[in-house]
Motif scaffolding. Structure first.
Motif, mmCIF file in Angstrom:
data_model
loop_
_atom_site.group_PDB
_atom_site.id
_atom_site.type_symbol
_atom_site.label_atom_id
_atom_site.label_comp_id
_atom_site.label_asym_id
_atom_site.label_seq_id
_atom_site.Cartn_x
_atom_site.Cartn_y
_atom_site.Cartn_z
ATOM 1 N N SER A 94 0.785 -1.144 0.179
ATOM 2 C CA SER A 94 0.044 0.174 0.047
ATOM 3 C C SER A 94 0.737 0.999 -0.097
ATOM 4 C CB SER A 94 -0.581 0.096 1.341
ATOM 5 O OG SER A 94 -1.390 1.365 1.634
ATOM 6 N N LEU A 96 -0.065 4.115 0.818
ATOM 7 C CA LEU A 96 -0.195 4.957 2.185
ATOM 8 C C LEU A 96 0.330 4.029 3.396
ATOM 9 C CD1 LEU A 96 -4.134 5.202 1.502
ATOM 10 C CD2 LEU A 96 -2.566 6.926 1.319
ATOM 11 N N LYS A 97 0.551 2.760 3.539
ATOM 12 C CA LYS A 97 1.387 2.202 4.352
ATOM 13 C C LYS A 97 2.761 2.789 4.401
ATOM 14 C CE LYS A 97 1.566 -2.039 6.921
ATOM 15 N NZ LYS A 97 1.068 -3.272 6.847
ATOM 16 N N CYS A 111 -2.604 8.607 9.938
ATOM 17 C CA CYS A 111 -3.316 9.032 8.772
ATOM 18 C C CYS A 111 -2.554 9.368 7.769
ATOM 19 C CB CYS A 111 -4.565 9.979 9.172
ATOM 20 S SG CYS A 111 -5.535 10.000 7.765
ATOM 21 N N SER A 112 -2.485 8.725 6.658
ATOM 22 C CA SER A 112 -1.516 9.083 5.330
ATOM 23 C C SER A 112 -2.681 9.422 4.207
ATOM 24 C CB SER A 112 -0.940 8.034 4.743
ATOM 25 O OG SER A 112 -0.133 7.125 5.645
ATOM 26 N N TYR A 122 -7.151 10.296 -1.035
ATOM 27 C CA TYR A 122 -6.868 8.889 -0.990
ATOM 28 C C TYR A 122 -6.240 8.768 0.437
ATOM 29 C CZ TYR A 122 -7.496 8.468 -6.153
ATOM 30 O OH TYR A 122 -7.646 8.310 -7.302
ATOM 31 N N GLY A 124 -5.656 6.367 4.273
ATOM 32 C CA GLY A 124 -5.793 5.342 5.148
ATOM 33 C C GLY A 124 -5.291 5.475 6.586
ATOM 34 N N ASN A 134 -4.404 -1.483 9.680
ATOM 35 C CA ASN A 134 -5.385 -0.732 9.136
ATOM 36 C C ASN A 134 -6.719 -0.468 10.159
ATOM 37 O OD1 ASN A 134 -4.740 -1.197 6.040
ATOM 38 N ND2 ASN A 134 -5.225 0.682 6.526
ATOM 39 N N GLU A 137 -9.771 1.690 6.301
ATOM 40 C CA GLU A 137 -9.072 1.054 5.295
ATOM 41 C C GLU A 137 -8.819 2.026 4.283
ATOM 42 O OE1 GLU A 137 -10.905 -2.230 1.937
ATOM 43 O OE2 GLU A 137 -12.121 -1.482 3.551
ATOM 44 N N ASP A 138 -7.665 1.728 3.438
ATOM 45 C CA ASP A 138 -7.415 2.457 2.256
ATOM 46 C C ASP A 138 -8.533 2.617 1.493
ATOM 47 O OD1 ASP A 138 -4.853 2.157 3.451
ATOM 48 O OD2 ASP A 138 -4.025 1.321 1.727
ATOM 49 N N LYS A 217 -8.546 1.898 -6.006
ATOM 50 C CA LYS A 217 -9.598 2.217 -4.990
ATOM 51 C C LYS A 217 -10.616 3.178 -5.677
ATOM 52 C CE LYS A 217 -8.346 -0.094 -1.401
ATOM 53 N NZ LYS A 217 -9.129 -1.144 -0.719
#
Length: 239
Positions: A94, A96-97, A111-112, A122, A124, A134, A137-138, A217
């Motif tokens: 991910s 975002l991760k 939180c990204s 966008y 997560g 999470n 969720e993304d 997404k």
């Protein structure tokens, strides 16, 4: 093992080579250039400077999204093409991760987020005390929707990402002192972090590269417009 990491999921470009748990070379930039013309030259620079040949790679880690539709597609296409040519596995993480991993010692919620235009993001959210699990969720959210999911958690939320600044006033209005801004030094993705996260996942078979797909997404704008036009056409035909 020698890993190549590629992140083109948003405006920043991040590439890295990691060998046996050590960063050999890494390049990060935040210049608004088309990744289609910038990503491969950046990878070639890493090979040239490190004297590591592509054939020496053991695996490739790539940010699988969400993010810019074009950016995610470019990174994944590059990773799949290289992996198929070299007969090595691709591991997706991910995007975002990858950003959340920049602040590993924050014990509450991380939180990204990335700008998705029209006051959407966008985003997560991850539990900093539980291996970045999470908790939101993304996904593709309006800012209102995202904040409505974060507020009930009743925990401090650290926001990370170079697009946070444009939403910061709205975030503070909603979360008040529970909102914390990550240092700007944490706002860009690092392909070495991407590789570190990929190494925690099972290594797929090289043959699985064909089944690897990005995580958008959200459908592309052109596809969304086509669906909208088709619905309008059906409505007109029924009149």
């Amino acid at each position: 093992m020698i890993w190549l990491g590629i992140d083109t999921s948003n405006t920043p470009l991040a590439v890295a080579i990691v060998k046996d748990g050590q960063i050999v070379a890494e390049e990060v930039s935040n210049i608004k250039l088309n990744h289609s013309g910038g990503a491969m030259p950046a990878i070639e620079r890493l090979f040239s400077r490190t004297k590591i040949a592509p054939a020496e790679l053991s695996a490739i880690a790539v940010s699988e999204g969400p993010g810019s539709y074009t950016g995610v597609r470019i990174g994944v296409t590059l990773a799949k093409t290289l992996a198929w040519t070299l007969k090595i596995p691709v591991v997706g993480v991910s995007s975002l991760k990858v950003l959340a991993a920049n602040v590993p010692y924050f014990p509450e919620i991380i939180c990204s987020l990335m700008d998705a235009r029209r006051k959407n993001v966008y985003a997560g959210a991850f539990d900093g005390s539980n291996h970045l699990e999470n908790v939101v969720e993304d996904g593709h959210y309006s800012m209102e929707d995202l904040l409505s999911r974060l507020k009930p958690l009743n925990k401090e939320v650290l926001f990370v990402g170079h697009d946070v600044e444009q939403f910061w006033e709205t975030i503070q209005e909603s979360l008040g002192e529970m909102a914390i801004r990550a240092p700007f030094t944490c706002d860009l993705p690092h392909a070495s972090q991407l590789i570190a996260l990929a190494q925690q996942l099972p290594l797929p078979s090289p043959e699985d590269v064909h089944q690897f797909v990005p995580t958008y997404k959200r459908i592309a704008e052109a596809e969304a417009n086509w669906i909208k036009d088709q619905k309008a056409k059906k409505q007109n035909d029924s009149l």
